[in-house]
Design an enzyme around this catalytic site. Structure first.
Site, PDB file in Angstrom:
ATOM      1  N   SER A   1       0.855  -1.201   0.000  1.00  0.00           N
ATOM      2  CA  SER A   1       0.000   0.000   0.000  1.00  0.00           C
ATOM      3  C   SER A   1       0.885   1.243   0.000  1.00  0.00           C
ATOM      4  O   SER A   1       2.077   1.160  -0.345  1.00  0.00           O
ATOM      5  CB  SER A   1      -0.922  -0.028   1.218  1.00  0.00           C
ATOM      6  OG  SER A   1      -1.919   0.954   1.102  1.00  0.00           O
ATOM      7  N   ASN A   2       0.333   2.379   0.356  1.00  0.00           N
ATOM      8  CA  ASN A   2       1.128   3.614   0.406  1.00  0.00           C
ATOM      9  C   ASN A   2       0.652   4.480   1.569  1.00  0.00           C
ATOM     10  O   ASN A   2      -0.234   4.102   2.309  1.00  0.00           O
ATOM     11  CB  ASN A   2       1.037   4.362  -0.928  1.00  0.00           C
ATOM     12  CG  ASN A   2      -0.395   4.668  -1.299  1.00  0.00           C
ATOM     13  OD1 ASN A   2      -1.063   5.438  -0.621  1.00  0.00           O
ATOM     14  ND2 ASN A   2      -0.885   4.053  -2.365  1.00  0.00           N
ATOM     15  N   ARG A   3       1.247   5.654   1.712  1.00  0.00           N
ATOM     16  CA  ARG A   3       1.026   6.462   2.924  1.00  0.00           C
ATOM     17  C   ARG A   3      -0.199   7.369   2.860  1.00  0.00           C
ATOM     18  O   ARG A   3      -0.415   8.180   3.756  1.00  0.00           O
ATOM     19  CB  ARG A   3       2.254   7.340   3.177  1.00  0.00           C
ATOM     20  CG  ARG A   3       3.516   6.548   3.427  1.00  0.00           C
ATOM     21  CD  ARG A   3       4.669   7.494   3.691  1.00  0.00           C
ATOM     22  NE  ARG A   3       5.938   6.840   3.471  1.00  0.00           N
ATOM     23  CZ  ARG A   3       6.534   6.032   4.332  1.00  0.00           C
ATOM     24  NH1 ARG A   3       5.962   5.756   5.478  1.00  0.00           N
ATOM     25  NH2 ARG A   3       7.696   5.471   4.044  1.00  0.00           N
TER      26      ARG A   3
END
Ligand code: CTP
Length: 415
Positions: free
Chosen positions: A220-222
């Protein structure tokens, strides 16, 4: 004696920082719920001045509101030394919220009667006013109350519908104060005089996507979704009919916005595609994963020995795909970069055939993931390029919608 720690609350930067509101409380058992509303507005940074009617004081003591709001509570019109309270409050208020508004209060306001501080200051004020009725079901249905509500609405006053459910009388029916989130959403909308997206169907995506590697792990990402949330709220406040398609963020759904939770880029692609034909505007604020594991292991991938090589495949470009097959929709993308901002954003604007791109450098202070603020540059297909200062995400959302509005009135097919 050992001193206990005293914490001085730091200045809170909320969505209502710098705003001053009058919270009018009238005589209804729902007056106790106004305490929580007061706390929520204060927690968002507003200065709250509570004005109580005599009847309201029978239900909740002014001291409660004084402690919660941090301001003295105004109750009377004829207070020696404070005779001009109604004018002063009318002058400084950015908005007035009357919750609960009793049948008596609605009647007075419909007919311009001014026999106490609250009704007088409402007549004197020029700011937005939201009335939140609460009364027993029979009263709410009475022709006199219906007529008063009609008069107020015809005059442009926001009068909320009351809720259905158990009433203080023990009956079940219409007349309850709506729940807190619904009131706060309506108040937020009432504060926005611009209704320039009325009737417009706006699709907003937000948050990250998660791409499973096995039943336990994902890539995923931030992204936290805050920017997309702000756009959905502001679009709703400006009259839009909003659908928010969001990856996992942990944020509460936005009241009065259709909520479509998704997890993977594939689910987001499907959700956006299904609704795109009926939309007038697509704003892709989501940080869609660019790659996903080529194979999802059916069971947990064990640590094994040595290195682990992950085979990733690209995900479909949702924005590019939909911009290709649009029929008059305005399409807006985001470009979160770490350098070479304008050149990269411009390439995405033309490469994905967008109308507008919102570019931000996530390495800049106040502009990264999870912040309450953002610093963006808006680039449009006509060559326009506008660098905005550091703003709250809500203000950035307003500026994005202003730019979309200009696009819809600048010769492009109307959405
Ligand atoms: N986007 C999308 N589908 C993807 C990836 C991105 O719709 N699979 C959208 C994003 O929501 C954003 C815009 O495309 O509005 C730009 O996303 P970004 O990740 O900055 O660009 P990419 O196209 O992924 O290009 P790069 O990775 O080279 O920066």
């Amino acid at each position: 004696m050992k001193k206990t720690d005293v914490h001085t609350p730091s200045a809170h930067v909320g969505r209502y920082a710098g705003k001053t509101f009058v919270l009018g409380v009238t005589g209804s058992i729902a007056a106790y719920k106004a305490v929580s509303l007061c706390r929520r507005l204060k927690a968002e940074g507003a200065q709250v001045h509570v004005v109580m009617t005599r009847a309201a004081e029978r239900f909740v003591g002014p001291l409660t509101f004084e402690v919660i709001s941090g301001n003295s509570v105004a109750t009377g019109l004829f207070v020696s030394g404070n005779e001009m309270a109604h004018l002063n409050l009318a002058e400084i208020a950015d908005a007035i919220l009357v919750a609960p508004a009793s049948a008596h209060c609605l009647g007075k306001m419909a007919h311009g009667l001014a026999d106490d501080l609250l009704s007088t200051l409402v007549l004197a004020a020029e700011c937005p006013l939201l009335l939140v009725p609460a009364m027993d079901g029979g009263m709410w249905d009475h022709p006199a109350v219906r007529e008063n509500v009609r008069i107020l609405r015809a005059r442009g006053v926001c009068v909320m519908e009351s809720d259905t459910g158990p009433l203080a009388s023990g009956r079940i029916g219409k007349g309850r104060l709506p729940d807190e989130e619904t009131i706060l959403a309506a108040f937020s909308s009432a504060l926005s005089p611009q209704k320039d997206f009325q009737g417009r169907r706006i699709l907003v995506t937000a948050g990250p996507t998660q791409e499973s590697l096995d039943p336990i792990r994902y890539i995923s990402n931030r992204s936290t979704g805050k920017m997309g949330w702000a756009i959905a709220e502001v679009a709703r406040d400006r009259g839009g009919d909003v659908v928010l398609i969001a990856g996992p963020t942990g944020l509460a759904p936005v009241t009065n916005v259709t909520w479509v939770p998704v997890v993977t880029s594939e689910e987001m692609h499907k959700a956006v595609t299904t609704r795109f034909a009926d939309a007038d505007i697509l704003i892709m604020a989501a940080a869609v994963a660019d790659f996903r594991p080529a194979r999802k292991a059916p069971g947990k991938v064990a640590k094994g020995q040595g290195r682990f090589v992950l085979d990733l495949e690209p995900t479909p470009d949702i924005l590019g795909d939909l911009a290709e097959r649009r029929s008059g929709q305005i399409v807006v993308g985001f470009a979160a970069e770490t350098g070479d901002l304008l050149a990269r954003a411009r390439r995405k604007l033309t490469g994905k055939n967008l109308d507008l791109i919102v570019a931000n450098d996530v390495t800049e202070p106040g502009a990264g993931f999870g912040t309450e603020t953002n610093r963006v540059t808006l680039l449009d297909r006509a060559g326009g390029c506008k660098a905005l200062p550091l703003l709250s995400k809500r203000d950035v959302a307003h500026r994005i919608l202003d730019a979309v509005r200009r696009l819809t009135t600048a010769g492009r097919p109307r959405p």
